[in-house]
Design a protein around this motif. Sequence first.
Motif, mmCIF file in Angstrom:
data_model
loop_
_atom_site.group_PDB
_atom_site.id
_atom_site.type_symbol
_atom_site.label_atom_id
_atom_site.label_comp_id
_atom_site.label_asym_id
_atom_site.label_seq_id
_atom_site.Cartn_x
_atom_site.Cartn_y
_atom_site.Cartn_z
ATOM 1 N N ARG A 79 42.029 34.809 42.163
ATOM 2 C CA ARG A 79 43.143 35.658 41.727
ATOM 3 C C ARG A 79 44.431 35.311 42.468
ATOM 4 O O ARG A 79 45.490 35.119 41.845
ATOM 5 N N SER B 292 43.340 38.463 33.060
ATOM 6 C CA SER B 292 42.541 39.522 33.684
ATOM 7 C C SER B 292 41.705 40.278 32.656
ATOM 8 O O SER B 292 40.530 40.583 32.898
ATOM 9 N N ILE B 293 42.293 40.578 31.486
ATOM 10 C CA ILE B 293 41.545 41.283 30.437
ATOM 11 C C ILE B 293 40.394 40.420 29.925
ATOM 12 O O ILE B 293 39.269 40.910 29.713
ATOM 13 N N THR C 192 37.327 36.094 39.621
ATOM 14 C CA THR C 192 38.432 37.019 39.889
ATOM 15 C C THR C 192 38.619 37.232 41.384
ATOM 16 O O THR C 192 39.757 37.247 41.881
ATOM 17 N N ARG C 193 37.547 37.399 42.098
ATOM 18 C CA ARG C 193 37.644 37.655 43.533
ATOM 19 C C ARG C 193 38.147 36.449 44.297
ATOM 20 O O ARG C 193 38.889 36.592 45.284
ATOM 21 N N PRO D 50 32.586 35.788 36.016
ATOM 22 C CA PRO D 50 33.972 36.282 36.004
ATOM 23 C C PRO D 50 34.319 37.117 37.236
ATOM 24 O O PRO D 50 35.457 37.065 37.722
ATOM 25 N N GLU D 51 33.357 37.858 37.747
ATOM 26 C CA GLU D 51 33.629 38.648 38.954
ATOM 27 C C GLU D 51 33.898 37.741 40.148
ATOM 28 O O GLU D 51 34.839 37.989 40.931
ATOM 29 N N LEU E 221 38.778 38.042 31.523
ATOM 30 C CA LEU E 221 37.717 37.979 32.525
ATOM 31 C C LEU E 221 36.946 39.286 32.623
ATOM 32 O O LEU E 221 35.734 39.297 32.842
ATOM 33 N N ARG E 222 37.666 40.402 32.428
ATOM 34 C CA ARG E 222 36.982 41.691 32.485
ATOM 35 C C ARG E 222 35.999 41.844 31.327
ATOM 36 O O ARG E 222 34.892 42.390 31.479
ATOM 37 N N ILE E 223 36.383 41.374 30.154
ATOM 38 C CA ILE E 223 35.482 41.446 29.001
ATOM 39 C C ILE E 223 34.276 40.527 29.207
ATOM 40 O O ILE E 223 33.126 40.896 28.926
ATOM 41 N N GLY F 31 33.078 39.645 32.000
ATOM 42 C CA GLY F 31 32.280 40.126 33.113
ATOM 43 C C GLY F 31 31.227 41.140 32.725
ATOM 44 O O GLY F 31 30.344 41.447 33.537
ATOM 45 N N ARG F 32 31.292 41.675 31.524
ATOM 46 C CA ARG F 32 30.274 42.617 31.079
ATOM 47 C C ARG F 32 28.935 41.947 30.808
ATOM 48 O O ARG F 32 27.883 42.604 30.840
#
Length: 407
Positions: free
Chosen positions: A48, A27-28, A44-45, A40-41, A30-32, A34-35
């Motif tokens: 997940r 998750s971390i 994740t959706r 990645p968004e 993908l969040r990085i 996603g910037r």
Amino acid sequence: MWDGWMDFGIAVLVGLVAATLVAVVASIALRIAGRRHRWPEVLTRTSRSPFRTLLLTIALWGAVRTAFPDELWRSILGQVLTILIIGASAWLLASLVVVVTDVALGRYRIDVPDNRVARRIRTQMLIVRRLAVAIIIIIGIGAALLTFDSVRAVGASVLASAGIASVVAGLAAQSVLANVFAGLQIVFSDALRVDDVVVAEGEWGRVGEITLSYVVLDLWDERRLVLPCTYFTTTPFENWTRRGSELMGAVEMDLDWNVSPGRMREHLHDVLEATDLWDGRASVLQVTDAIAGYVRVRILITAKDAPTLADLRTLVREAMVTWVQESMPDALPVQRVVMAEAGAAGSSAASSEPQRRTKTEPAATTEGLFTGSAEAERRASTFTNAIPIVTQDGVDGDRDREPDAAR
């Protein structure tokens, strides 16, 4: 006894902690990512739930295989968890296919004027996604069944007789397979795309969905027309957006001979200049027919797409009808009937009858296509057995052909 259950509890706890750590790290990451990127968004959706389900199932499977105290239940639970792992893996793979296709489709927008390439990519991507998901599901079901020893033995015998089974299945599902191959042919031959405007079965609409077995048309009046894929490979149909969305339409009117095409052209120009529906490519007014007491006027106009053209045709038709009624009422179509009394009609017919010739008055010679001249008589002889005999005074008449021996 209690030591075995204690060890199993510790194994389950360790597996859950490991699965949680893996999920947090993913998750971390993908969040990085996603910037800077959009995928990645979407990942994740969409992925997940299957990813977490797979991690949890693997953790429980490892704990059962390593520390479950009962041997009999260990094999049973291991079998169940193995099937769940296969199902979760298939679910994750299918979600990854959806993510990849969604990201690819996001780069090709179809809400722009020139979207021919985007519509082709979208059509092919949707079919490939459905096909890939179907293959993943079939492989997952087969892998789950092969975990049983009895099914594995049956599978080996089925593979041995795959040739006969394929022939029987092909004959039994001939229409289904024909639609599947027709769907693949439609997609990869670029003959039909999603969002194309087509005319099929006398109805025009937009292609809303293409599957491996059928095509759904969203008709102009909000109906849905479902046609098999084989229809578009065996039946001619109109594709109005094959190369572009621009179209030309016609408005035809039957008017009286008193109409003035020049004044109609001037008014047509004013009508088109006042509307945004016309794309400015062409506007033509022509008289295409003039029989049966009417003059047929045809107006050719262009628009950027089919819905706009439909509105433009109705607008021009209404404007021209209103203008003819107000500015040129003599051009309205009418039927003329001549009324005459019986006595007047009889005297008129008698007066128009040619005077009877006297015996001494020579008859007027009228030259026709096949009579009245030497050339006409010669022309007539090609259709009869008579030969025209031309004398010095002109045409003497026709005599039957005589044999050479009788002359």
